[in-house]
Write an enzyme that holds these catalytic residues in place. Structure first.
Site, PDB file in Angstrom:
ATOM      1  N   ASN A  62      30.035 -23.529  43.122  1.00 57.29           N
ATOM      2  CA  ASN A  62      28.592 -23.670  43.321  1.00 57.29           C
ATOM      3  C   ASN A  62      28.010 -22.393  43.904  1.00 57.29           C
ATOM      4  O   ASN A  62      28.714 -21.633  44.573  1.00 57.29           O
ATOM      5  CB  ASN A  62      28.303 -24.786  44.344  1.00 57.29           C
ATOM      6  N   HIS A  69      18.950 -20.823  59.549  1.00 57.90           N
ATOM      7  CA  HIS A  69      18.865 -21.723  60.713  1.00 57.90           C
ATOM      8  C   HIS A  69      18.906 -23.188  60.279  1.00 57.90           C
ATOM      9  O   HIS A  69      18.136 -24.013  60.760  1.00 57.90           O
ATOM     10  CB  HIS A  69      17.612 -21.393  61.531  1.00 57.90           C
ATOM     11  N   ASP A  75      21.980 -18.849  66.689  1.00 57.78           N
ATOM     12  CA  ASP A  75      20.824 -17.961  66.831  1.00 57.78           C
ATOM     13  C   ASP A  75      21.331 -16.635  67.387  1.00 57.78           C
ATOM     14  O   ASP A  75      21.896 -16.594  68.493  1.00 57.78           O
ATOM     15  CB  ASP A  75      19.806 -18.523  67.834  1.00 57.78           C
ATOM     16  N   HIS A  79      16.899 -12.827  66.464  1.00 63.29           N
ATOM     17  CA  HIS A  79      16.057 -13.916  65.953  1.00 63.29           C
ATOM     18  C   HIS A  79      14.710 -13.939  66.674  1.00 63.29           C
ATOM     19  O   HIS A  79      13.708 -14.363  66.107  1.00 63.29           O
ATOM     20  CB  HIS A  79      16.792 -15.251  66.150  1.00 63.29           C
ATOM     21  N   HIS A 207      14.657 -19.632  73.384  1.00 66.74           N
ATOM     22  CA  HIS A 207      14.680 -18.494  72.470  1.00 66.74           C
ATOM     23  C   HIS A 207      14.253 -17.223  73.210  1.00 66.74           C
ATOM     24  O   HIS A 207      14.905 -16.183  73.124  1.00 66.74           O
ATOM     25  CB  HIS A 207      13.736 -18.748  71.286  1.00 66.74           C
TER      26      HIS A 207
HETATM   27  C1  23J Z   1      11.675 -20.283  64.671  1.00 69.98           C
HETATM   28  C2  23J Z   1      10.627 -20.634  65.477  1.00 69.98           C
HETATM   29  C3  23J Z   1      10.766 -21.618  66.415  1.00 69.98           C
HETATM   30  C4  23J Z   1      11.992 -22.253  66.542  1.00 69.98           C
HETATM   31  C5  23J Z   1      13.077 -21.918  65.738  1.00 69.98           C
HETATM   32  C6  23J Z   1      12.899 -20.937  64.800  1.00 69.98           C
HETATM   33  C7  23J Z   1      14.399 -22.606  65.884  1.00 69.98           C
HETATM   34  O1  23J Z   1      14.511 -23.632  66.477  1.00 69.98           O
HETATM   35  C8  23J Z   1      15.636 -21.989  65.390  1.00 69.98           C
HETATM   36  O2  23J Z   1      16.392 -22.608  64.636  1.00 69.98           O
HETATM   37  O3  23J Z   1      15.924 -20.875  65.789  1.00 69.98           O
HETATM   38  S1  23J Z   1      12.144 -23.526  67.740  1.00 69.98           S
HETATM   39 MN    MN Z   2      17.939 -21.187  65.029  1.00 75.42          MN
END
Ligand code: 23J
Ligand code: MN
Length: 257
Positions: A62, A69, A75, A79, A207
């Site tokens: 496949n 994500h 992460d 990111h 984050h």
């Molecule tokens: C981008 C923006 C906000 C969030 C996230 C990604 C994630 O949760 C992620 O998977 O890194 S909260």
């Molecule tokens: Mn993430």
């Protein structure tokens, strides 16, 4: 010199068990949905190339499509804008993907309140009972949320005000990122931040602070109930996506029986 023969023997005898902390990846694996007007991540999808047929008489294979994500994933520092000059997922030193695990169990609190937030005082009380969070640890926030992992609607737990899932407020995220020398934070939910993290006074604080301080995130973990509070070793193996901001990740724990 470290004795890997002892570990090898314990793996063969079953004295050390390998626990899979990874959620299965398929087209119904929950993904994060952001509010308008933000870009959206993709679900996992298999696209068949051939299956012992005229497209390939002796072989099955496949292509797959997925967001970085999606599902159980890591992460990487880059990111988040606070970590934009930090490592991409391919540059993370492998020595920093394996480490001792500590499990902070807040299943009861999250069951009583889906918006439960882990405070610095909870961590300090945990350390009083279990000893300091070791250097190089994966900090695993056990909430029981993985029991919703086969039901994307229940997993997101969203209403008109957005998702309701447990997490950390800014002060606690900053504390873990800067006052303890950890590898990163592992959670059972769709992302490392709480469902209500967009509205916090530092938006998406996990984050923001963890990735900005060269720590990592691990999401959608399962089977945290099979780990001891301390003493397990966690191994996270993201794909080595050059320039990537994260990757679906196989996560194992080594647990002494
Ligand atoms: C981008 C923006 C906000 C969030 C996230 C990604 C994630 O949760 C992620 O998977 O890194 S909260
Ligand atoms: Mn993430």
């Amino acid at each position: 010199m470290a004795n890997l023969n002892a570990l090898a023997n314990d793996l063969v005898s079953g004295a050390v068990q390998v626990v899979d902390l990874t959620a299965p990846l398929h087209s119904n694996t929950p993904i994060l949905v952001l509010p308008e007007p933000f870009g959206q991540t993709a679900s996992f999808k298999l696209e068949e190339i051939s299956k012992y047929d005229d497209r390939g008489p002796a072989w099955y294979w496949n292509n797959f499509h997925t967001g970085e994500h999606t599902g159980t994933h890591l992460d990487a520092p880059n990111h988040w804008i606070t970590g934009k000059d930090g490592d991409d997922v391919a540059s993370i030193p492998p020595q920093r993907l394996v480490g001792p695990a500590v499990v902070l169990d807040f299943v009861k609190e999250a069951a009583a309140n889906p918006d439960f937030l882990l405070e610095v005082s909870h961590i300090e009380a945990w350390e009083k009972a279990n000893g300091p969070i070791p250097k190089g640890a994966w900090v695993l926030f056990r909430t029981g949320w993985s029991k919703f992992g086969d039901d994307p609607k229940a997993f997101a737990n969203a209403d008109e005000n957005g998702p309701h899932t447990p997490g950390l407020p800014p002060a606690c995220a900053e504390f873990l990122a800067t006052k303890r020398d950890i590898l990163g934070l592992g959670v059972e939910t769709v992302g490392i931040d709480a469902g209500g993290a967009f509205g916090m006074e530092v938006p998406f604080p996990c984050h923001n602070y963890l990735l900005g301080n060269n720590k990592y995130g691990l999401t959608q973990l399962r089977n945290l109930d099979k780990l001891p509070t301390t003493g397990a070793i966690v191994i996270a193996a993201p794909l080595k996506i050059v320039g990537g901001s994260g990757s679906p990740t196989r996560v194992f724990a080594l647990v002494s029986k």
